[in-house]
Design a protein around this motif. Structure first.
Motif, PDB file in Angstrom:
ATOM      1  N   GLU A 177      48.014  25.252  50.750  1.00 28.53           N
ATOM      2  CA  GLU A 177      49.101  26.207  50.513  1.00 28.53           C
ATOM      3  C   GLU A 177      49.558  26.187  49.060  1.00 28.53           C
ATOM      4  N   ARG A 178      49.342  25.073  48.374  1.00 28.19           N
ATOM      5  CA  ARG A 178      49.820  24.929  47.008  1.00 28.19           C
ATOM      6  C   ARG A 178      49.151  25.968  46.099  1.00 28.19           C
ATOM      7  N   GLY A 179      49.956  26.777  45.433  1.00 31.78           N
ATOM      8  CA  GLY A 179      49.421  27.801  44.553  1.00 31.78           C
ATOM      9  C   GLY A 179      49.043  29.090  45.252  1.00 31.78           C
ATOM     10  N   GLY A 180      49.245  29.165  46.572  1.00 32.42           N
ATOM     11  CA  GLY A 180      48.937  30.388  47.307  1.00 32.42           C
ATOM     12  C   GLY A 180      50.044  31.425  47.167  1.00 32.42           C
ATOM     13  N   LEU A 181      49.754  32.614  47.632  1.00 32.71           N
ATOM     14  CA  LEU A 181      50.699  33.727  47.540  1.00 32.71           C
ATOM     15  C   LEU A 181      51.269  34.077  48.912  1.00 32.71           C
ATOM     16  N   ARG A 182      52.474  34.594  48.915  1.00 36.28           N
ATOM     17  CA  ARG A 182      53.079  35.198  50.102  1.00 36.28           C
ATOM     18  C   ARG A 182      53.599  36.562  49.682  1.00 36.28           C
ATOM     19  N   VAL A 183      53.001  37.600  50.219  1.00 35.10           N
ATOM     20  CA  VAL A 183      53.375  38.966  49.865  1.00 35.10           C
ATOM     21  C   VAL A 183      53.845  39.653  51.135  1.00 35.10           C
ATOM     22  N   GLU A 184      55.096  40.091  51.163  1.00 38.72           N
ATOM     23  CA  GLU A 184      55.662  40.668  52.379  1.00 38.72           C
ATOM     24  C   GLU A 184      56.523  41.881  52.055  1.00 38.72           C
ATOM     25  N   PRO A 185      55.888  43.029  51.807  1.00 39.49           N
ATOM     26  CA  PRO A 185      56.701  44.228  51.599  1.00 39.49           C
ATOM     27  C   PRO A 185      57.391  44.697  52.863  1.00 39.49           C
ATOM     28  N   GLY A 186      56.924  44.213  54.028  1.00 43.03           N
ATOM     29  CA  GLY A 186      57.565  44.566  55.289  1.00 43.03           C
ATOM     30  C   GLY A 186      57.359  46.024  55.647  1.00 43.03           C
ATOM     31  N   GLY A 187      58.360  46.622  56.267  1.00 43.41           N
ATOM     32  CA  GLY A 187      58.224  47.996  56.722  1.00 43.41           C
ATOM     33  C   GLY A 187      57.262  48.097  57.893  1.00 43.41           C
ATOM     34  N   ARG A 188      56.815  49.301  58.160  1.00 44.22           N
ATOM     35  CA  ARG A 188      55.943  49.544  59.300  1.00 44.22           C
ATOM     36  C   ARG A 188      54.632  50.206  58.865  1.00 44.22           C
ATOM     37  N   SER A 189      54.155  49.825  57.695  1.00 45.61           N
ATOM     38  CA  SER A 189      52.932  50.416  57.161  1.00 45.61           C
ATOM     39  C   SER A 189      51.679  49.714  57.644  1.00 45.61           C
ATOM     40  N   GLN A 190      51.833  48.592  58.372  1.00 42.62           N
ATOM     41  CA  GLN A 190      50.721  47.741  58.772  1.00 42.62           C
ATOM     42  C   GLN A 190      49.981  47.189  57.557  1.00 42.62           C
ATOM     43  N   PHE A 191      50.754  46.845  56.540  1.00 42.98           N
ATOM     44  CA  PHE A 191      50.248  46.166  55.357  1.00 42.98           C
ATOM     45  C   PHE A 191      49.566  44.875  55.801  1.00 42.98           C
ATOM     46  N   GLY A 192      48.297  44.712  55.442  1.00 44.23           N
ATOM     47  CA  GLY A 192      47.526  43.550  55.866  1.00 44.23           C
ATOM     48  C   GLY A 192      46.549  43.826  56.982  1.00 44.23           C
ATOM     49  N   TRP A 193      46.392  45.102  57.354  1.00 49.22           N
ATOM     50  CA  TRP A 193      45.463  45.465  58.434  1.00 49.22           C
ATOM     51  C   TRP A 193      44.018  45.184  58.043  1.00 49.22           C
ATOM     52  N   ALA A 194      43.679  45.372  56.760  1.00 50.72           N
ATOM     53  CA  ALA A 194      42.350  45.062  56.232  1.00 50.72           C
ATOM     54  C   ALA A 194      42.527  44.405  54.876  1.00 50.72           C
ATOM     55  N   LEU A 195      41.610  43.484  54.531  1.00 50.46           N
ATOM     56  CA  LEU A 195      41.706  42.720  53.294  1.00 50.46           C
ATOM     57  C   LEU A 195      40.350  42.661  52.610  1.00 50.46           C
ATOM     58  N   LEU A 196      40.386  42.553  51.282  1.00 51.68           N
ATOM     59  CA  LEU A 196      39.163  42.433  50.498  1.00 51.68           C
ATOM     60  C   LEU A 196      39.490  41.666  49.225  1.00 51.68           C
ATOM     61  N   ILE A 197      38.665  40.672  48.899  1.00 49.60           N
ATOM     62  CA  ILE A 197      38.778  39.964  47.625  1.00 49.60           C
ATOM     63  C   ILE A 197      37.548  40.313  46.807  1.00 49.60           C
ATOM     64  N   ARG A 198      37.783  40.857  45.624  1.00 48.66           N
ATOM     65  CA  ARG A 198      36.675  41.265  44.762  1.00 48.66           C
ATOM     66  C   ARG A 198      37.109  41.135  43.305  1.00 48.66           C
ATOM     67  N   ASN A 199      36.270  40.484  42.520  1.00 49.75           N
ATOM     68  CA  ASN A 199      36.518  40.341  41.087  1.00 49.75           C
ATOM     69  C   ASN A 199      37.900  39.754  40.819  1.00 49.75           C
ATOM     70  N   ARG A 200      38.232  38.680  41.568  1.00 49.57           N
ATOM     71  CA  ARG A 200      39.496  37.946  41.435  1.00 49.57           C
ATOM     72  C   ARG A 200      40.710  38.819  41.726  1.00 49.57           C
ATOM     73  N   THR A 201      40.516  39.849  42.530  1.00 46.84           N
ATOM     74  CA  THR A 201      41.596  40.772  42.880  1.00 46.84           C
ATOM     75  C   THR A 201      41.678  40.902  44.399  1.00 46.84           C
ATOM     76  N   LEU A 202      42.892  40.964  44.921  1.00 43.56           N
ATOM     77  CA  LEU A 202      43.106  41.132  46.356  1.00 43.56           C
ATOM     78  C   LEU A 202      43.488  42.579  46.644  1.00 43.56           C
ATOM     79  N   TYR A 203      42.730  43.211  47.529  1.00 48.27           N
ATOM     80  CA  TYR A 203      43.010  44.563  47.983  1.00 48.27           C
ATOM     81  C   TYR A 203      43.503  44.491  49.419  1.00 48.27           C
ATOM     82  N   VAL A 204      44.555  45.248  49.713  1.00 45.88           N
ATOM     83  CA  VAL A 204      45.185  45.201  51.034  1.00 45.88           C
ATOM     84  C   VAL A 204      45.257  46.609  51.607  1.00 45.88           C
ATOM     85  N   GLY A 205      44.714  46.790  52.792  1.00 44.44           N
ATOM     86  CA  GLY A 205      44.809  48.059  53.485  1.00 44.44           C
ATOM     87  C   GLY A 205      46.100  48.157  54.272  1.00 44.44           C
TER      88      GLY A 205
END
Length: 473
Positions: A409-437
């Motif tokens: 967990e050390r150095g990890g991220l917690r991203v929680e915009p909340g709402g009802r968009s289903q943020f986090g339904w799909a994930l992709l890590i590419r070129n040191r970047t996190l993409y969130v569907g």
């Protein structure tokens, strides 16, 4: 006709998104301000003819040296056909919008883009894109039944993706059924021939499901992606097991070629779930559940162990490990089926756990923590990290891979915009970047968010609506 669905909740796509959002009893944080676009609007263009490739990454679809990103929108309207589906591919400074055309045009309810995979399927140094169309039907449509399914392949070129073959059960010389062919996809070198094979989930195959392999032993795209074996569910499987609904691939035994991890989230009398690791060359198979030696926990109602999978070498020992999503897991204080969620990491080659089950510190009902997973290097230390989605909560968490230790967990991220968009339904890590569907964003038009600079959010310009971000590749 049925429509794309995610195994984490076993509902049709729009129904699942709406139901999870509406049913959550956890407090919903105030909706954040809209994320700023990552760049100005980019042109949308059609794919054009191919040329020679000089790329070095299987995710480089145009050979320009930069990795590209594809996002599925299986509910997009195409040519007046509702829910036909489309895929937006961002590459070379622009966006290509792909859909069905030619001999198999877009049709209502096909769900094109419900699953995606990238890999160099023909060894030409350009990445290729496979698009799942699990609700495709050949012939008359029957109301209330699952789709027969297909996979459309697009070959990479310096001009971008170019339409290739359409694969289906007929390509395997088998009749069409309500197989949902293409409900899950992966690409990996499973035979050691230095090009990737295409792995196709067929969870509706009679007998509990299956996985089709294309391009085995050098029979790649240059020769039409000839079919290899059809790997069936273990003996005793039933139609509701969904074997093949989830796929991942990694070298779990250190022999230099990838094995296939197959999720069967509906396995068991009450959807406890299972994962099977397969070697398509030797036909060896190893079935893993929460009752297996070295795996923590116990099989429980609606756990759906294996509803998401991600492979990566999280401890840098030269052998891949397998992260398993258990989005139906609960802490015992809530009724079964409330889907708080958890993740279990099985280390290769033993496929045993070395650390406790990963869960949230303050879980909420219907969070679905572990419903989506992605592995890749986010911090540039050449060790795989893990991203975990909790779409019912609208949150994503990352764990850092640490050499000789595993995930932390050390150095990890917690991203929680909340709402009802289903943020986090799909994930992709590419070129040191996190993409969130977030397919529920913008009134289910959907969105893809880039997470960078700690927890900085930016919306990726992809002018395609219809559950955009349902799948990423």
């Amino acid at each position: 006709m049925s429509i794309p669905r995610r195994p984490a909740f076993r509902l049709t796509a729009a129904t699942a998104l709406a139901a999870v959002a509406a049913a959550s009893s956890a407090p919903v944080p105030p909706a954040p301000r809209p994320a700023a676009p990552i760049a100005a609007a980019v042109p949308v263009r059609d794919a054009v003819p191919a040329g020679p490739c000089r790329g070095s990454s299987t995710a480089d679809l145009d050979g320009d040296g930069a990795e590209d990103v594809a996002a599925g929108a299986p509910y997009a309207t195409v040519g007046g056909q509702a829910r036909a589906g489309a895929v937006a591919v961002r590459h070379g400074g622009g966006v290509v919008r792909l859909s069905q055309r030619g001999t198999d045009p877009a049709e209502r309810g096909d769900g094109f883009g419900a699953a995606l995979a990238v890999g160099d399927l023909n060894g030409d140094r350009c990445g290729d894109l496979a698009v799942g169309v699990p609700d495709e039907t050949f012939g008359a449509r029957r109301s209330g039944t699952d789709g027969q399914g297909a996979v459309q392949v697009f070959f990479g070129s310096p001009s971008g993706p170019v339409e290739g073959p359409l694969l289906s059960m007929r390509t395997l010389r088998r009749p069409h059924g309500t197989d949902r062919f293409g409900a899950a996809l992966a690409a990996a070198d499973v035979d050691g021939d230095r090009d990737d094979e295409l792995l196709v989930g067929v969870p509706g195959l009679p007998g509990g499901g299956g996985v089709a392999v294309f391009g085995l032993r050098g029979r790649g795209a240059a020769r039409g992606l000839r079919p290899g074996p059809l790997l069936r569910a273990p003996s005793g499987a039933v139609g509701t097991d969904d074997f093949g609904a989830v796929l991942a691939a990694g070298d779990f035994d250190g022999d230099g070629r990838a094995e296939i991890a197959v999720g069967a989230p509906g396995d068991g009398e009450y959807g406890e779930g299972a994962v099977t690791v397969l070697d398509p060359l030797t036909r060896a198979a190893r079935r893993l559940t929460q009752a297996a030696p070295g795996v923590h926990g116990a099989p429980e109602r609606f756990d759906r162990f294996g509803a998401a999978l991600a492979a990566g070498d999280f401890d840098d020992d030269g052998v891949d490990d397998l992260a398993v999503g258990v989005p139906g897991e609960d802490d015992g204080r809530t009724p079964a089926g409330h889907s708080e969620g958890a993740v279990q990491v099985l280390h290769g080659p033993s496929m045993r756990q070395r650390a406790p089950i990963v869960s949230q510190r303050r879980p909420g009902a219907y969070d679905g923590f572990g419903a989506a997973l992605a592995a890749g290097d986010l911090d540039g230390d050449a060790v795989a990290d893990l991203a975990i989605g909790a779409p019912g909560r609208g949150a994503v968490r990352t764990l850092r891979g640490v050499r000789h230790r595993g995930l932390s967990e050390r150095g990890g991220l917690r991203v929680e915009p909340g709402g009802r968009s289903q943020f986090g339904w799909a994930l992709l890590i590419r070129n040191r970047t996190l993409y969130v569907g977030a397919p529920g964003a913008r009134g289910f038009a959907g969105a893809v968010t880039v997470v960078s600079g700690g927890s900085s959010l930016a919306t990726l310009p992809m002018p395609t609506d219809g559950l955009l971000g349902y799948a990423l590749g």
